[in-house]
Design an enzyme around this catalytic site. Structure first.
Site, PDB file in Angstrom:
ATOM      1  N   ASN A 423       0.647  -1.153   0.094  1.00 19.77           N
ATOM      2  CA  ASN A 423       0.488   0.194  -0.321  1.00 19.77           C
ATOM      3  C   ASN A 423       0.786   1.062  -0.358  1.00 19.77           C
ATOM      4  OD1 ASN A 423      -2.702   1.785   0.835  1.00 19.77           O
ATOM      5  ND2 ASN A 423      -1.715   2.319   2.173  1.00 19.77           N
ATOM      6  N   GLU A 424       0.719   1.275  -1.142  1.00 25.09           N
ATOM      7  CA  GLU A 424       1.569   3.670  -1.588  1.00 25.09           C
ATOM      8  C   GLU A 424       2.878   3.365  -0.873  1.00 25.09           C
ATOM      9  OE1 GLU A 424      -2.884   5.924  -0.360  1.00 25.09           O
ATOM     10  OE2 GLU A 424      -0.632   6.249   1.134  1.00 25.09           O
ATOM     11  N   ASN A 425       3.522   2.516  -1.056  1.00 24.97           N
ATOM     12  CA  ASN A 425       5.396   1.788  -1.514  1.00 24.97           C
ATOM     13  C   ASN A 425       5.701   2.859  -2.540  1.00 24.97           C
ATOM     14  OD1 ASN A 425       4.463   2.058   1.494  1.00 24.97           O
ATOM     15  ND2 ASN A 425       5.229  -0.306   1.282  1.00 24.97           N
ATOM     16  N   GLY A 428       5.235   6.445  -2.788  1.00 25.78           N
ATOM     17  CA  GLY A 428       5.659   7.138  -1.520  1.00 25.78           C
ATOM     18  C   GLY A 428       7.058   7.393  -1.522  1.00 25.78           C
ATOM     19  N   SER A 470      -0.280  -1.149  -4.597  1.00 23.81           N
ATOM     20  CA  SER A 470      -1.712  -0.002  -4.726  1.00 23.81           C
ATOM     21  C   SER A 470      -1.048   1.328  -4.241  1.00 23.81           C
ATOM     22  CB  SER A 470      -2.559  -0.375  -4.234  1.00 23.81           C
ATOM     23  OG  SER A 470      -4.275   0.547  -4.017  1.00 23.81           O
TER      24      SER A 470
END
Length: 817
Positions: A423-425, A428, A470
């Site tokens: 999730n979002e890594n 990021g 994601s």
């Protein structure tokens, strides 16, 4: 047969900090459980969910703890005796009769220890000592070096539920404990050490693939594995010394398993029996329920970029989904009944996918079993969220072990349709300023998402799709949160701008977007005792974890609703705005079904009483957002959307049959006067289609925008369009009548509008904390009525339905200003 002795009673808990004042030497403990729950049960700490008690519990996660129990056993040289821990949270040393038998570093794994030589006749003493996750995290930071983390604590340096350390919707309650069952298993000759079962389709037949690995003891005796499903049986001989076997079963013409909005969910019991060759001795058994469906994730290139479409039983779906977080900060409290109730609430809101988010846990078996039965699709994240993760040892081996454990455990479930890497890594690393912080050559998790995880999925579960992240656009050459590729998160809309900006995006698939609001009023009153309650009072404000969250709530009202002046109005206005924002975004995405193939709202549930993005609060009470999702995710949706410089009515059909009906509409004043109208004798919207109907010019062109609206109808579906926002709309003070009639299990509350009422809501928990109402957000033209069905055991009369408190509408918010 394996003999199993549950060791879930007779435990005590001790604090290893002997200087800690006020704690007994040992207290009764519950297993499965955790330290916080035991301290609460023994009245040694206040409930951390109440008021600001959370902060007085910080010391618990910074302390070492020991669980102890005694159990009777009988050593047997002819049998293997193993202690099995389904889950230990997290950094633990296990000892039996004073001798260390193992150490654990992962909350998400199952552990098995051979204790045959250590067991003694009579009483045996088992101890599990948990080290502070913070202390271990400090050591790991020295070992790996610093890695960026968007949230507090060392959750990215160990394999523990990341949101334990606090999130923008969750408290910091760093747990420790025997959080899943523990037992002693005794067996001889052989057992099923690993069983991988998957069910797919081969033409019109069901295909069951079985791969089994054995553990043996006392020789290499020939064995038989007998599989049975749906009247089909297959026996496979396992030769001397052979420890692995794989085979397939074909089940002729099984009924197909479907997501709940499309069909039924037939499940076929399957059994595997391990039997000694030449005997009928049952050595071990494995039982599952299997559903048969085909599955693929279409990510092919097309004229819009590249797709992200779930195709089940050869049907390309539009996904109506919501993100799922741990349902409690203390997961042992989440029972099978609670899982089932939450999933039924999601189903009732027309949600057919839950995304199990990567900052939490792999949920218990009961969650996935309930999803199988309910026809609820599951998108499962691997447990990496909002942080950079080291890929060096010992973390890498722990990641591989937990993935193997959980993929094998969960792969038989028909409901599970995707493994997602993180999730979002990747986002990021690309956009959150991590690049200059992470040194050249330093790992941050990409090797997990693009190499280790996909390899493990291909090895263990090749029939289910894997996707690296994601959001992710399918390639590291494309920025990870692109509209035209893969799955997207939309967070500028909540954080920076108004919800009207949702229309700026037409993603291929939106796997996160959301808007905040407080929980139900009864939930606030149960969890906060400020006098008076205000948005800024200590308890209310403490239960708002988002940075500048309350400011964003007020900023989000700007241009839509007036700024509230009272706590009651703040509560209703922000809940109403949340519901409108998400319905606005969902209807926009669904209206572009030919491009966008999914909307997964952040978030469905809550883990504690908090102002958050949830539709269902932690007490299981529905927020207005729940009702907005039910409407926006209706398999047959009618919505009015901007198209080509004008407006169009868009019919969206996710049913298996075409939708053909008269469509009619009118432009009316708020007092009900018809200014223009149209009627088209048949609009045909085929199944799995969005069909646009341009509205006539005299319908979309107002004379007095602040006093007019458009109403369009197609059979029993209705859509509204306003030319201005509520702050400019000439909403009248609400005038209505209320009649209350008793029915089985509650009451019918009929509201008749004497003037125009916008977004009428009956706040049932204001009547009774346990009450549930069937509908909300109802708009009525003058003279129209609506019946609210209220389930409650409390006596209700018409005078209890107080306008402005129990019965709310946009009218009373606007008129007060």
């Amino acid at each position: 047969m394996i003999e199993k002795t549950e060791l879930n009673s007779g435990w005590t808990l001790s604090c290893n900090d002997t200087a800690r004042p006020g704690l007994p030497a040992a207290i009764p403990a519950t297993v499965p459980g955790c330290v916080h729950l035991d301290l609460i049960a023994n009245r040694l700490i206040p409930d951390p969910y109440i008021d600001v008690n959370e902060i007085s519990s910080d010391w618990i996660g910074k302390t070492d703890w020991t669980y102890r129990c005694s159990f009777e056993a009988m050593p047997d040289d002819g049998r293997v005796q193993e202690l099995v821990f389904d889950g230990l949270d997290t950094i633990a040393v296990i000892s039996l009769n004073g001798e260390e038998i193992g150490r654990t570093f992962n909350m998400h794994r199952t552990y098995r220890f051979d204790v045959s030589r250590l067991l003694k006749a009579g009483q045996n003493e088992l101890t599990v000592t948990f080290r502070s996750a913070y202390a271990y995290g400090a050591e790991m930071e020295k070992h790996y070096g610093y890695r960026p983390n968007n949230y507090p604590g060392p959750g990215n340096l160990m394999r523990k539920m990341a949101c334990n350390f606090g999130w923008d919707w969750g408290p910091t309650l760093v747990t420790a404990g025997v959080w899943k069952p523990v037992r002693l298993e005794s067996w001889d000759r052989a057992r099923l050490a690993e069983t991988r079962v998957s069910a797919t389709l081969a033409g019109g037949d069901g295909l069951v693939k079985v791969r089994a690995r054995l553990a043996r003891h006392g020789g290499t005796t020939p064995l038989r594995l007998i599989a049975a499903i749906g009247g089909v049986t297959k026996t496979v001989a396992i030769a001397d010394g052979e420890d692995e076997v794989s085979f397939e079963l074909a089940l002729p013409s099984p009924q197909l398993w479907w997501p709940h909005h499309l069909g039924a969910q037939p499940l076929y019991p399957m059994t595997l029996r391990l039997i000694g060759d030449g005997s009928v001795d049952l050595l071990d058994a494995h039982e599952r329920e299997l559903g048969f469906r085909s599955l693929r994730l279409d990510t092919s290139a097309d004229e819009h970029g590249s797709a992200f479409t779930f195709v089940i039983n050869d049907v390309p779906l539009f996904i109506c989904g919501a993100n799922w977080i741990p349902d409690d900060c203390f997961p042992p409290r989440v029972t099978a009944e609670r899982y089932a109730a939450r999933i039924e609430e999601a189903k009732a809101a027309n949600i057919h996918m839950l995304r199990v988010w990567g900052g939490g846990i792999f949920e218990a078996d009961e969650f996935y079993e309930a999803c199988d039965r309910a026809g609820m699709l599951v998108w499962q994240d691997f447990l990496f969220a909002c942080a950079a993760y080291p890929e060096e040892e010992p973390l890498r081996s722990e990641v591989e072990a937990e993935v193997r454990d959980n993929v094998v455990r969960l792969m038989p479930h028909a409901s599970l349709v995707l493994w997602n890497g993180n999730n979002e890594n990747i986002w990021g690393f690309d956009e959150w300023g991590w690049r200059p912080i992470i040194k050249a050559g330093e790992s941050w998790g990409l090797g997990y998402y693009l190499d280790l995880l996909p390899k493990l999925c291909v090895e263990l579960d090749p029939d289910r799709p894997y996707y690296p992240g994601s959001p992710y656009s399918g390639s590291m050459e494309i920025e990870p949160n692109a509209d035209a590729h893969g799955c997207k998160h939309i967070w500028d809309v909540w954080n920076d701008v108004g919800y009207e900006v949702y229309r700026n995006y037409i993603p291929r698939f939106c796997s996160e977007f959301g808007w905040q609001a407080p929980p139900a009023w009864a939930t606030i009153e149960e969890s906060v005792h400020d006098a008076p309650l205000t948005p800024q009072s200590n308890g209310v404000f403490h239960h708002q974890k988002a940075t500048q969250g309350n400011d964003k709530l007020i900023r989000g009202l700007s241009g839509h609703l007036p700024e509230p002046r009272t706590m009651d109005d703040w509560h209703f206005a922000t809940q109403l705005n949340q519901a409108r924002a998400i319905r606005f975004g969902v209807e926009h995405m669904r209206s572009h079904r030919n491009v966008c193939k999914g909307a997964v709202v952040w978030q469905f549930n809550d883990c504690w009483p908090v102002t958050s993005w949830a539709a269902l609060d932690s007490a299981g009470r529905r927020k207005p957002l729940w009702y907005a999702l039910k409407a926006a995710y209706d398999p047959r949706l009618l919505t009015i959307q901007p198209r080509g410089g004008g407006l169009a009515a868009v019919a969206v059909n996710e049913r298996t049959l075409f939708w053909r009906a008269k469509i009619s509409g009118k432009r009316v004043t708020l007092n009900g006067t018809v200014l223009a109208e149209f009627e088209f004798w048949r609009l045909l919207c085929d199944r799995f289609e969005a069909k646009e109907f341009p509205l006539p010019k005299d319908i979309v062109t107002p004379d007095l925008p602040k006093n007019e609206l458009i109403v369009v109808e197609m059979l029993d579906r209705r859509a509204f369009h306003y030319f201005v926002e509520d702050i400019e709309l000439a909403l009248p003070a609400p005038q209505l009548t209320v009649d209350v009639v008793g029915i089985d299990g509650g009451y019918e509350v009929k509201v008749t509008a004497q003037n125009f009422l916008k977004n009428l809501c009956l706040m049932a928990d204001r009547l009774d904390p346990d009450a549930v109402v069937d509908s909300m957000l109802v708009t009525l033209l003058p003279g129209e009525g609506h019946v609210f069905a209220v389930k409650t055991a409390k006596a209700i009369v018409a005078d209890d339905i107080v306008v402005g408190t129990v019965l709310r509408s946009a009218n009373d918010l606007v008129v007060k200003h």
